[in-house]
Design a protein around this motif. Sequence first.
Motif, PDB file in Angstrom:
ATOM      1  N   GLU A 133       8.642  -1.681  -0.048  1.00 40.25           N
ATOM      2  CA  GLU A 133       9.442  -0.486  -0.398  1.00 40.25           C
ATOM      3  C   GLU A 133      10.203  -0.773  -1.713  1.00 40.25           C
ATOM      4  N   TYR A 134      10.741   0.292  -2.274  1.00 40.66           N
ATOM      5  CA  TYR A 134      11.335   0.200  -3.614  1.00 40.66           C
ATOM      6  C   TYR A 134      12.832  -0.139  -3.473  1.00 40.66           C
ATOM      7  N   LEU A 135      13.317  -1.000  -4.344  1.00 39.00           N
ATOM      8  CA  LEU A 135      14.718  -1.423  -4.260  1.00 39.00           C
ATOM      9  C   LEU A 135      15.332  -1.405  -5.648  1.00 39.00           C
ATOM     10  N   SER A 136      16.431  -0.723  -5.824  1.00 38.15           N
ATOM     11  CA  SER A 136      17.022  -0.648  -7.168  1.00 38.15           C
ATOM     12  C   SER A 136      18.040  -1.780  -7.317  1.00 38.15           C
ATOM     13  N   LEU A 137      17.785  -2.635  -8.318  1.00 42.67           N
ATOM     14  CA  LEU A 137      18.715  -3.747  -8.560  1.00 42.67           C
ATOM     15  C   LEU A 137      19.360  -3.553  -9.930  1.00 42.67           C
ATOM     16  N   THR A 138      20.006  -2.443 -10.106  1.00 43.90           N
ATOM     17  CA  THR A 138      20.617  -2.153 -11.403  1.00 43.90           C
ATOM     18  C   THR A 138      21.703  -3.172 -11.698  1.00 43.90           C
ATOM     19  N   PRO A 139      21.669  -3.735 -12.874  1.00 45.18           N
ATOM     20  CA  PRO A 139      22.734  -4.677 -13.270  1.00 45.18           C
ATOM     21  C   PRO A 139      24.085  -3.976 -13.227  1.00 45.18           C
ATOM     22  N   GLU A 140      25.077  -4.677 -12.747  1.00 49.11           N
ATOM     23  CA  GLU A 140      26.423  -4.067 -12.622  1.00 49.11           C
ATOM     24  C   GLU A 140      27.483  -4.962 -13.261  1.00 49.11           C
ATOM     25  N   SER A 141      28.698  -4.386 -13.334  1.00 46.62           N
ATOM     26  CA  SER A 141      29.863  -5.103 -13.896  1.00 46.62           C
ATOM     27  C   SER A 141      29.517  -5.735 -15.240  1.00 46.62           C
ATOM     28  N   LEU A 142      28.819  -4.979 -16.058  1.00 47.08           N
ATOM     29  CA  LEU A 142      28.466  -5.513 -17.381  1.00 47.08           C
ATOM     30  C   LEU A 142      29.726  -5.620 -18.240  1.00 47.08           C
ATOM     31  N   LYS A 143      29.985  -6.814 -18.725  1.00 49.10           N
ATOM     32  CA  LYS A 143      31.110  -7.010 -19.659  1.00 49.10           C
ATOM     33  C   LYS A 143      30.543  -7.613 -20.937  1.00 49.10           C
ATOM     34  N   VAL A 144      31.101  -7.218 -22.088  1.00 50.38           N
ATOM     35  CA  VAL A 144      30.624  -7.762 -23.365  1.00 50.38           C
ATOM     36  C   VAL A 144      31.811  -8.376 -24.084  1.00 50.38           C
ATOM     37  N   PHE A 145      31.712  -9.662 -24.375  1.00 50.80           N
ATOM     38  CA  PHE A 145      32.748 -10.356 -25.132  1.00 50.80           C
ATOM     39  C   PHE A 145      32.210 -10.587 -26.552  1.00 50.80           C
ATOM     40  N   THR A 146      33.121 -10.731 -27.499  1.00 50.75           N
ATOM     41  CA  THR A 146      32.658 -10.916 -28.878  1.00 50.75           C
ATOM     42  C   THR A 146      33.186 -12.233 -29.419  1.00 50.75           C
ATOM     43  N   ASN A 147      32.384 -12.821 -30.302  1.00 50.31           N
ATOM     44  CA  ASN A 147      32.807 -14.053 -31.000  1.00 50.31           C
ATOM     45  C   ASN A 147      32.521 -13.816 -32.476  1.00 50.31           C
ATOM     46  N   SER A 148      33.585 -13.520 -33.236  1.00 49.74           N
ATOM     47  CA  SER A 148      33.382 -13.152 -34.644  1.00 49.74           C
ATOM     48  C   SER A 148      32.821 -14.296 -35.454  1.00 49.74           C
ATOM     49  N   ALA A 149      33.242 -15.521 -35.123  1.00 51.61           N
ATOM     50  CA  ALA A 149      32.784 -16.660 -35.940  1.00 51.61           C
ATOM     51  C   ALA A 149      31.260 -16.744 -35.913  1.00 51.61           C
ATOM     52  N   CYS A 150      30.691 -16.593 -34.734  1.00 53.87           N
ATOM     53  CA  CYS A 150      29.215 -16.708 -34.687  1.00 53.87           C
ATOM     54  C   CYS A 150      28.563 -15.338 -34.678  1.00 53.87           C
ATOM     55  N   GLN A 151      29.457 -14.264 -34.771  1.00 58.12           N
ATOM     56  CA  GLN A 151      28.931 -12.911 -34.801  1.00 58.12           C
ATOM     57  C   GLN A 151      28.058 -12.671 -33.566  1.00 58.12           C
ATOM     58  N   CYS A 152      28.599 -13.107 -32.403  1.00 58.38           N
ATOM     59  CA  CYS A 152      27.806 -13.033 -31.180  1.00 58.38           C
ATOM     60  C   CYS A 152      28.409 -12.040 -30.192  1.00 58.38           C
ATOM     61  N   LEU A 153      27.528 -11.324 -29.514  1.00 62.45           N
ATOM     62  CA  LEU A 153      27.919 -10.541 -28.352  1.00 62.45           C
ATOM     63  C   LEU A 153      27.552 -11.372 -27.123  1.00 62.45           C
ATOM     64  N   GLN A 154      28.550 -11.645 -26.291  1.00 62.65           N
ATOM     65  CA  GLN A 154      28.302 -12.453 -25.095  1.00 62.65           C
ATOM     66  C   GLN A 154      28.371 -11.546 -23.873  1.00 62.65           C
ATOM     67  N   LEU A 155      27.206 -11.373 -23.218  1.00 62.91           N
ATOM     68  CA  LEU A 155      27.109 -10.461 -22.082  1.00 62.91           C
ATOM     69  C   LEU A 155      27.320 -11.240 -20.783  1.00 62.91           C
ATOM     70  N   GLN A 156      27.890 -10.484 -19.824  1.00 57.49           N
ATOM     71  CA  GLN A 156      28.118 -11.068 -18.496  1.00 57.49           C
ATOM     72  C   GLN A 156      27.926  -9.942 -17.491  1.00 57.49           C
ATOM     73  N   TRP A 157      27.118 -10.178 -16.488  1.00 56.19           N
ATOM     74  CA  TRP A 157      26.861  -9.125 -15.487  1.00 56.19           C
ATOM     75  C   TRP A 157      26.423  -9.754 -14.168  1.00 56.19           C
ATOM     76  N   ASN A 158      26.269  -8.920 -13.160  1.00 51.61           N
ATOM     77  CA  ASN A 158      25.633  -9.460 -11.944  1.00 51.61           C
ATOM     78  C   ASN A 158      24.795  -8.379 -11.274  1.00 51.61           C
ATOM     79  N   VAL A 159      24.076  -8.800 -10.251  1.00 53.93           N
ATOM     80  CA  VAL A 159      23.144  -7.897  -9.558  1.00 53.93           C
ATOM     81  C   VAL A 159      23.523  -7.910  -8.079  1.00 53.93           C
ATOM     82  N   HIS A 160      23.904  -6.743  -7.589  1.00 61.22           N
ATOM     83  CA  HIS A 160      24.305  -6.705  -6.172  1.00 61.22           C
ATOM     84  C   HIS A 160      23.096  -6.395  -5.301  1.00 61.22           C
ATOM     85  N   GLY A 161      23.243  -6.708  -4.026  1.00 64.40           N
ATOM     86  CA  GLY A 161      22.251  -6.252  -3.049  1.00 64.40           C
ATOM     87  C   GLY A 161      20.941  -6.997  -3.105  1.00 64.40           C
TER      88      GLY A 161
END
Lengths: 183, 403
Positions: B1-29
């Motif tokens: 059967e089909y199960l939706s595992l949409t990523p949740e609690s997506l947070k994006v942090f930035t680091n200007s020195a390295c010009q990086c977007l740092q993502l953080q999330w999790n998958v419930h269920g």
Amino acid sequence: MRGCSGPYQQLLSQLQRQANLTEDTSSLLEPYIQHQDLNTPILRGSCTEHPGAFPSKDALRGLSKQSFLWTVNTTLGRVLKGLVTLQKQLLKPQDLEELETAKRNIQGIRNNIHCMSWLLNGSSETVEPMPTGPGPWLPLTSALGVFQAKLEGCRFLRGYHRFMGSVGWVFREWGESPSRSRR
Amino acid sequence: EYLSLTPESLKVFTNSACQCLQLQWNVHGLPYHQELKMVFQMEISRIRPSNVIWVGNYSTTVKRDQVLHWSWESELPLECATHFVRIQSMVDDAKFPKLSIWSNWSSWEEVHVQDYPGPSTLLVFPKNKLVEEGSSITICYISGINHNNITCYLHNELIHGEQLDPKASAFKLNNVSFFKRSGTNFFCKVNQTDIQNGTTFFVSKVLEEPKNFSCETQDFETLKCTWYPGVDTGLDWNIQHSQSYTLFESFSGKKQSCKHKDSCDWKITQDSQEMYNFTLTAANNLRKRSVNIIFNLSHRVHPMAPHSVHFENRGATTVLMSWKVHVLGNYLTLQCQVELEGNGKVIQHRVDMKVNGEHLFGELVPDTQYVARVRCANAKHFWKWSEWTVENFTTPEAAPSEA
């Protein structure tokens, strides 16, 4: 006083010569502009002295001899710190040897100022310390970014040369004897 | 059967020195309380969500309630544009083929780094960037002033950029080259005003691999390693110090930082091994380069010059020359080369020795000045000759023949 030699007139003309030397922007500011690649009309236009960073000529002219000597000595003490800061920004100090030369010249001027002050101590003038503004200082690079710090270094040296020009002017107004003055 | 595992609690942090977007999330269920192989797809947009500039996947194994991390480097300084990030997931596990369906997208995460510029503001980014020669760098400005009134300069020469939006312009510089230790100035000015701002970026020369790396001992107490460092990649403003060098010896596991840029002394301990496996690593902020050599200590003996050279006359035409050498290890056998020059001739001999050496020269010419030279090397495993030791002597006059 140990290390102080020569009569008043000889000491005065030495100080005048030293001031003329350090007033010359080719002794430090121009080499700094070249080294930091600021040699464009726009950036030169931004390289102006910060108002209040160094005592003005009129302010210096209004001081007694002793206060004038004290003010020049104190200001040059701060300039030395500024030059050390500029030197720390270089990978190799020998890349801008004029900085080291300027430090030695300033030390020489300060020694002569001590001698002149000792010589004048015979005169009755009292020392009224000049109300000093923030004085010449150089912000930390990290606060500004290198580009702005380069411009700040340029403004600092612009002020230093102008200040030495004013000091030379005042010394030229001093009379032939410790108690007399041309003003 | 089909199960939706949409990523949740997506947070994006930035680091200007390295010009990086740092993502953080999790998958419930996550079902079945076990690890699942999953692939995540990221979309990154700039200026507006519809303007997608980057799409990419990230595969990993996910445990229940695990917080996931991923980072993305922007070529454009983050200050110069709003970025938007969203993410979707799919199970990529052979055990659960039926679950291999993309989930819904997470909602867009909006990323602001710099406040909206005021009417007389002109800000240039990045600050103090360090890049390696040959790479690219994107410089940008944001301003509340009409970009037609802003002129920018690189190396004091006019340069034109690409307008990102009414308040931002970008300048992509490809294949940059080293210009000065004090950096390369990029600045912009608002025409007919004093408003100007800029940045200095630093181009580092490419760190070179150390050349002619070699080690030798003169006394079995110290190994002296030397190399040719190549170009100094140091820069002003404490942006990058000159490259550092470290020695690592794998048999002993010992590591040592080298004070000099072209040599390093390594202590030979009493219990130390015969074989050495050295790795010399040069490092700066951007790169590391290593070279390696393996050798037997006794094959790298470079004796010190002989000393205490003496001459003992045996008559007018014979001389006994003697000399000493510094003791090496457990009395290593050395082969010495002795030369005697005089009367227009050069005489050469080889002498094996351990501590004291001597050689008898005959058939000399009386009353003649001679120059004697001696140098030594490891007799068994030649590596290098020592320096010459040179001494002069004069043969006595011949005794008068009996009348």
